[in-house]
Scaffold this motif. Structure first.
Motif, PDB file in Angstrom:
ATOM      1  N   THR A 136       0.830  -1.211   0.000  1.00  0.00           N
ATOM      2  CA  THR A 136       0.000   0.000   0.000  1.00  0.00           C
ATOM      3  C   THR A 136       0.861   1.256   0.000  1.00  0.00           C
ATOM      4  O   THR A 136       0.386   2.331   0.339  1.00  0.00           O
ATOM      5  CB  THR A 136      -0.924   0.017   1.234  1.00  0.00           C
ATOM      6  OG1 THR A 136      -0.112  -0.031   2.415  1.00  0.00           O
ATOM      7  CG2 THR A 136      -1.878  -1.157   1.211  1.00  0.00           C
ATOM      8  N   ASP A 137       2.088   1.127  -0.355  1.00  0.00           N
ATOM      9  CA  ASP A 137       3.029   2.226  -0.257  1.00  0.00           C
ATOM     10  C   ASP A 137       3.342   2.790  -1.644  1.00  0.00           C
ATOM     11  O   ASP A 137       3.139   2.136  -2.657  1.00  0.00           O
ATOM     12  CB  ASP A 137       4.322   1.717   0.410  1.00  0.00           C
ATOM     13  CG  ASP A 137       5.249   2.863   0.755  1.00  0.00           C
ATOM     14  OD1 ASP A 137       6.150   3.128  -0.045  1.00  0.00           O
ATOM     15  OD2 ASP A 137       5.050   3.479   1.801  1.00  0.00           O
ATOM     16  N   ARG A 138       3.915   4.005  -1.665  1.00  0.00           N
ATOM     17  CA  ARG A 138       4.247   4.614  -2.956  1.00  0.00           C
ATOM     18  C   ARG A 138       5.360   3.866  -3.682  1.00  0.00           C
ATOM     19  O   ARG A 138       5.575   4.082  -4.875  1.00  0.00           O
ATOM     20  CB  ARG A 138       4.628   6.082  -2.779  1.00  0.00           C
ATOM     21  CG  ARG A 138       5.825   6.327  -1.890  1.00  0.00           C
ATOM     22  CD  ARG A 138       6.136   7.807  -1.831  1.00  0.00           C
ATOM     23  NE  ARG A 138       7.166   8.103  -0.847  1.00  0.00           N
ATOM     24  CZ  ARG A 138       8.004   9.127  -0.942  1.00  0.00           C
ATOM     25  NH1 ARG A 138       7.923   9.940  -1.975  1.00  0.00           N
ATOM     26  NH2 ARG A 138       8.899   9.350  -0.022  1.00  0.00           N
ATOM     27  N   LEU A 139       6.082   3.015  -2.976  1.00  0.00           N
ATOM     28  CA  LEU A 139       7.110   2.201  -3.618  1.00  0.00           C
ATOM     29  C   LEU A 139       6.571   0.857  -4.099  1.00  0.00           C
ATOM     30  O   LEU A 139       7.337  -0.012  -4.512  1.00  0.00           O
ATOM     31  CB  LEU A 139       8.274   1.962  -2.646  1.00  0.00           C
ATOM     32  CG  LEU A 139       9.115   3.192  -2.283  1.00  0.00           C
ATOM     33  CD1 LEU A 139      10.139   2.839  -1.220  1.00  0.00           C
ATOM     34  CD2 LEU A 139       9.792   3.790  -3.499  1.00  0.00           C
ATOM     35  N   ARG A 140       5.250   0.709  -4.083  1.00  0.00           N
ATOM     36  CA  ARG A 140       4.659  -0.589  -4.455  1.00  0.00           C
ATOM     37  C   ARG A 140       4.931  -0.965  -5.908  1.00  0.00           C
ATOM     38  O   ARG A 140       4.842  -2.133  -6.271  1.00  0.00           O
ATOM     39  CB  ARG A 140       3.154  -0.575  -4.216  1.00  0.00           C
ATOM     40  CG  ARG A 140       2.371   0.410  -5.073  1.00  0.00           C
ATOM     41  CD  ARG A 140       0.898   0.428  -4.695  1.00  0.00           C
ATOM     42  NE  ARG A 140       0.141   1.373  -5.498  1.00  0.00           N
ATOM     43  CZ  ARG A 140       0.046   2.670  -5.248  1.00  0.00           C
ATOM     44  NH1 ARG A 140       0.668   3.174  -4.181  1.00  0.00           N
ATOM     45  NH2 ARG A 140      -0.653   3.470  -6.015  1.00  0.00           N
ATOM     46  N   ILE A 141       5.284   0.038  -6.741  1.00  0.00           N
ATOM     47  CA  ILE A 141       5.578  -0.288  -8.143  1.00  0.00           C
ATOM     48  C   ILE A 141       6.789  -1.207  -8.261  1.00  0.00           C
ATOM     49  O   ILE A 141       6.985  -1.856  -9.291  1.00  0.00           O
ATOM     50  CB  ILE A 141       5.807   0.986  -8.981  1.00  0.00           C
ATOM     51  CG1 ILE A 141       7.025   1.764  -8.476  1.00  0.00           C
ATOM     52  CG2 ILE A 141       4.561   1.859  -9.017  1.00  0.00           C
ATOM     53  CD1 ILE A 141       7.469   2.871  -9.406  1.00  0.00           C
ATOM     54  N   LEU A 142       7.599  -1.287  -7.188  1.00  0.00           N
ATOM     55  CA  LEU A 142       8.774  -2.153  -7.220  1.00  0.00           C
ATOM     56  C   LEU A 142       8.428  -3.609  -6.953  1.00  0.00           C
ATOM     57  O   LEU A 142       9.227  -4.508  -7.266  1.00  0.00           O
ATOM     58  CB  LEU A 142       9.803  -1.687  -6.175  1.00  0.00           C
ATOM     59  CG  LEU A 142      10.339  -0.262  -6.304  1.00  0.00           C
ATOM     60  CD1 LEU A 142      11.308   0.021  -5.166  1.00  0.00           C
ATOM     61  CD2 LEU A 142      11.015  -0.048  -7.646  1.00  0.00           C
TER      62      LEU A 142
ATOM     63  N   ALA B   4      20.204 -10.672  -4.654  1.00  0.00           N
ATOM     64  CA  ALA B   4      20.979  -9.506  -4.216  1.00  0.00           C
ATOM     65  C   ALA B   4      21.355  -8.632  -5.409  1.00  0.00           C
ATOM     66  O   ALA B   4      21.290  -7.395  -5.341  1.00  0.00           O
ATOM     67  CB  ALA B   4      22.233  -9.965  -3.477  1.00  0.00           C
ATOM     68  N   PHE B   5      21.770  -9.276  -6.507  1.00  0.00           N
ATOM     69  CA  PHE B   5      22.082  -8.521  -7.726  1.00  0.00           C
ATOM     70  C   PHE B   5      20.846  -7.757  -8.194  1.00  0.00           C
ATOM     71  O   PHE B   5      20.915  -6.547  -8.468  1.00  0.00           O
ATOM     72  CB  PHE B   5      22.555  -9.476  -8.824  1.00  0.00           C
ATOM     73  CG  PHE B   5      22.774  -8.810 -10.160  1.00  0.00           C
ATOM     74  CD1 PHE B   5      24.001  -8.270 -10.481  1.00  0.00           C
ATOM     75  CD2 PHE B   5      21.740  -8.718 -11.088  1.00  0.00           C
ATOM     76  CE1 PHE B   5      24.206  -7.648 -11.713  1.00  0.00           C
ATOM     77  CE2 PHE B   5      21.933  -8.102 -12.311  1.00  0.00           C
ATOM     78  CZ  PHE B   5      23.168  -7.562 -12.628  1.00  0.00           C
ATOM     79  N   GLY B   6      19.728  -8.439  -8.287  1.00  0.00           N
ATOM     80  CA  GLY B   6      18.520  -7.804  -8.793  1.00  0.00           C
ATOM     81  C   GLY B   6      18.067  -6.643  -7.935  1.00  0.00           C
ATOM     82  O   GLY B   6      17.725  -5.568  -8.452  1.00  0.00           O
ATOM     83  N   MET B   7      18.045  -6.828  -6.603  1.00  0.00           N
ATOM     84  CA  MET B   7      17.588  -5.766  -5.713  1.00  0.00           C
ATOM     85  C   MET B   7      18.514  -4.562  -5.772  1.00  0.00           C
ATOM     86  O   MET B   7      18.068  -3.414  -5.806  1.00  0.00           O
ATOM     87  CB  MET B   7      17.506  -6.267  -4.266  1.00  0.00           C
ATOM     88  CG  MET B   7      16.410  -7.259  -3.966  1.00  0.00           C
ATOM     89  SD  MET B   7      14.799  -6.750  -4.563  1.00  0.00           S
ATOM     90  CE  MET B   7      14.792  -7.524  -6.188  1.00  0.00           C
ATOM     91  N   SER B   8      19.798  -4.808  -5.743  1.00  0.00           N
ATOM     92  CA  SER B   8      20.749  -3.696  -5.730  1.00  0.00           C
ATOM     93  C   SER B   8      20.646  -2.878  -7.009  1.00  0.00           C
ATOM     94  O   SER B   8      20.649  -1.641  -6.974  1.00  0.00           O
ATOM     95  CB  SER B   8      22.168  -4.205  -5.526  1.00  0.00           C
ATOM     96  OG  SER B   8      22.520  -5.136  -6.528  1.00  0.00           O
ATOM     97  N   ARG B   9      20.511  -3.554  -8.152  1.00  0.00           N
ATOM     98  CA  ARG B   9      20.415  -2.818  -9.422  1.00  0.00           C
ATOM     99  C   ARG B   9      19.064  -2.113  -9.543  1.00  0.00           C
ATOM    100  O   ARG B   9      18.978  -0.998 -10.057  1.00  0.00           O
ATOM    101  CB  ARG B   9      20.633  -3.758 -10.606  1.00  0.00           C
ATOM    102  CG  ARG B   9      22.098  -3.960 -10.967  1.00  0.00           C
ATOM    103  CD  ARG B   9      22.884  -4.573  -9.840  1.00  0.00           C
ATOM    104  NE  ARG B   9      24.309  -4.732 -10.113  1.00  0.00           N
ATOM    105  CZ  ARG B   9      25.175  -5.157  -9.200  1.00  0.00           C
ATOM    106  NH1 ARG B   9      24.773  -5.461  -7.978  1.00  0.00           N
ATOM    107  NH2 ARG B   9      26.459  -5.271  -9.493  1.00  0.00           N
ATOM    108  N   LEU B  10      18.004  -2.743  -9.040  1.00  0.00           N
ATOM    109  CA  LEU B  10      16.686  -2.127  -9.075  1.00  0.00           C
ATOM    110  C   LEU B  10      16.654  -0.866  -8.207  1.00  0.00           C
ATOM    111  O   LEU B  10      16.209   0.199  -8.646  1.00  0.00           O
ATOM    112  CB  LEU B  10      15.641  -3.126  -8.578  1.00  0.00           C
ATOM    113  CG  LEU B  10      14.202  -2.608  -8.407  1.00  0.00           C
ATOM    114  CD1 LEU B  10      13.634  -2.134  -9.734  1.00  0.00           C
ATOM    115  CD2 LEU B  10      13.327  -3.698  -7.798  1.00  0.00           C
ATOM    116  N   PHE B  11      17.128  -0.982  -6.974  1.00  0.00           N
ATOM    117  CA  PHE B  11      17.114   0.155  -6.062  1.00  0.00           C
ATOM    118  C   PHE B  11      17.987   1.298  -6.588  1.00  0.00           C
ATOM    119  O   PHE B  11      17.612   2.474  -6.520  1.00  0.00           O
ATOM    120  CB  PHE B  11      17.589  -0.263  -4.668  1.00  0.00           C
ATOM    121  CG  PHE B  11      16.638  -1.146  -3.918  1.00  0.00           C
ATOM    122  CD1 PHE B  11      15.324  -1.308  -4.329  1.00  0.00           C
ATOM    123  CD2 PHE B  11      17.056  -1.829  -2.789  1.00  0.00           C
ATOM    124  CE1 PHE B  11      14.439  -2.134  -3.638  1.00  0.00           C
ATOM    125  CE2 PHE B  11      16.188  -2.651  -2.081  1.00  0.00           C
ATOM    126  CZ  PHE B  11      14.878  -2.805  -2.507  1.00  0.00           C
TER     127      PHE B  11
END
Length: 526
Positions: free
Chosen positions: A122-128, A226-233
């Motif tokens: 329910t957060d504004r970062l939900r698009i992630l 870890a690779f995916g999250m770091s590059r996404l963020f």
């Protein structure tokens, strides 16, 4: 008064601490933390906020400040502790959800990663969320998950990029949609991430083709959560952090990217940029120093950006000698560009070494593309003039005027230089009249034109220009000096001495003796 009000507010906020003893301890720690924050001392602020939080463990006012300080300083324990306090109080900020996700990704715990992602629902970062879940699933499963998920239109470009990365991770890089996803944005971040995966999979040729011939290849990576999250963020952090001011969310995203993958050098670089914008130069420099740019694990592809950032920070932190040393290193690198050499020359001029700067500018001008730029010739001329090579500077300035005939800056420089040396005053005056017409509100140009009129015997025309210039730029010693000369020439000797005294207040030390002599005896005959 404002300082007193701020202090009272701090005491009022700190008064919430429970027992008298805890209140004293907590108040002292809280005020210490605020003072350290104001001084840009992140580690000290974090330590003091931790002490304040220990005295009042459920206070969200203390917790939110401690949370921000922990992110800035890299105090992971403080960030997790304060995020829990804020969640329990129902006031957790949007970025508090990033850190459990980063922790689960770093641990390779797909189940924990999925659970942590629910905080984004329910957060504004939900698009992630769809991309996080896709990386938790990995490879083909992640691609399939994205394909059957309804995507927020705002997130579609980002989803396309990460779908392409997941296709590469699954060995499906040849599919057209993979190339399309990487080409869907002008940001270099997705291509860099893809190149990391190709190198990690033992396909450096594909990585080189993606980045372009001659570009250094990044360190290879495996397609882990870890690779995916770091590059996404970090992709989002870079987009949000493009302005001149620091972005709280960009800082959090960069920190979370680094928490997910502590070896991710680009995350540390972006984090340093955000810390610098927030005014914490020491923390920014510490993070830059932690990026390996030499050795077997070096991020050679980032070496130029890291050094650029370090030079800028050192130069802005009154550490000019270190900035100059770093600029020398960068300018001597095999991949140095004209920008690196110009920056070195600029720093040499600032360090009062124009004679060393001049040949560097000259080398830059050997490039035909640069030789067509009037401002490059102006820089060269400035160094030559400062090195007492006026004849050479004059030639360079004439070249600059030829290339930029409507540039007030170069017209003013050459015009004033000629007038002040008594050379071709008529032609110089025409240049300055043109510069003044182009920039009528510029006090430096008005001063130059007024001085030209005075030197040409038209003192009555000079006076209003110089008076207006002095009014608009009261801290300019040269303008006040010129105004004093013109006042003296018109018989207004009391006002002349007043103008010279004003000039002496702000003049460079080497000019004080000359101004003192004028105050006592008037201007010497030229």
């Amino acid at each position: 008064m404002a300082r007193i009000i701020r202090t009272c507010n701090l005491i009022a906020l700190a008064a919430a601490f429970a027992s008298p003893a805890a209140a004293d301890t907590g108040r002292t720690a809280y005020l210490t933390a605020r003072a350290a924050e104001a001084d840009g001392d992140g580690p000290a602020a974090s330590a003091a906020y931790a002490a304040a939080l220990a005295a009042s463990p459920d206070d969200p006012v203390v917790a939110i400040r401690a949370f921000r300080a922990g992110i800035a300083s890299g105090d992971a324990a403080l960030v997790r502790k304060t995020a829990a306090v804020l969640r329990d109080a129902g006031v957790a900020p949007a970025d508090a959800a990033l850190f459990p996700i980063a922790d689960a990704a770093r641990a390779g715990d797909a189940a924990a990663l999925t659970r942590a992602t629910r905080a984004l629902s329910t957060d504004r970062l939900r698009i992630l969320a769809p991309m996080i879940e896709a990386w938790a699933a990995g490879g083909n499963a992640g691609v399939a998950l994205l394909d059957r998920t309804t995507i927020d239109p705002v997130a579609r470009p980002l989803v396309a990029e990460h779908r392409a990365l997941l296709l590469i991770a699954a060995g499906r890089a040849s599919e057209g949609s993979a190339a399309a996803g990487l080409a869907s944005t002008t940001s270099p971040a997705p291509r860099l991430a893809a190149a990391e995966l190709f190198v990690g999979a033992g396909e450096p040729d594909r990585a080189q083709a993606l980045l372009g011939t001659g570009r250094p290849l990044p360190v290879g990576r495996k397609p882990t959560p870890a690779f995916g999250m770091s590059r996404l963020f970090l992709r989002l952090a870079e987009d949000l952090g493009r302005g001149e001011q620091a972005s709280t969310l960009s800082l959090s995203l960069a920190r979370a990217a680094l928490d997910a993958d502590p070896d991710y050098a680009r995350a540390r670089l972006i984090l340093a940029n955000q810390l610098a914008r927030a005014g914490d130069a020491d923390a920014a420099l510490t993070n830059l120093a932690a990026i390996p740019v030499v050795g077997p694990l070096s991020e050679e592809a980032l070496s130029g950006e890291v050094l650029d950032a370090r030079i800028a920070l050192l130069g802005g932190s009154d550490r000019s000698a270190e900035a100059l040393a770093a600029a020398r290193t960068r300018a001597a690198a095999t991949d140095a560009t004209f920008v690196d050499r110009v920056r070195l020359a600029d720093l040499l001029v600032e360090a009062d070494s124009p004679a060393e700067a001049a040949p560097i500018y000259a080398r830059v001008l050997d490039d035909p593309r640069i030789a067509r730029r009037w401002n490059a010739w102006l820089r060269y001329a400035t160094a030559l003039d400062a090195a007492d090579r006026w004849k050479d500077a004059r030639r360079a300035l004439r070249r600059a005027v030829a290339l930029g005939p409507d540039q007030p800056l170069v017209l003013n420089y050459l015009g004033y230089g000629l007038v002040d040396r008594g050379e071709d005053i008529a032609a110089a005056t025409r240049m300055l009249e043109k510069a003044h017409a182009l920039e009528p509100e510029d006090p430096a140009i008005a001063d130059s034109l007024g001085w030209a009129y005075h030197r040409a015997g038209q003192t009555a025309r000079a006076l209003p220009l110089l008076e207006r210039a002095a009014q608009d730029s009261p801290a300019d010693a040269d303008i006040a000096d010129h105004l004093g000369d013109v006042y003296w020439a018109t018989g207004r000797r009391y006002e002349a001495r007043y103008a010279w005294r004003a000039a002496a207040l702000v003049a460079e030390p080497r000019a004080i003796g000359r101004l003192t002599a004028k105050i006592e005896n008037g201007p010497a005959a030229r």
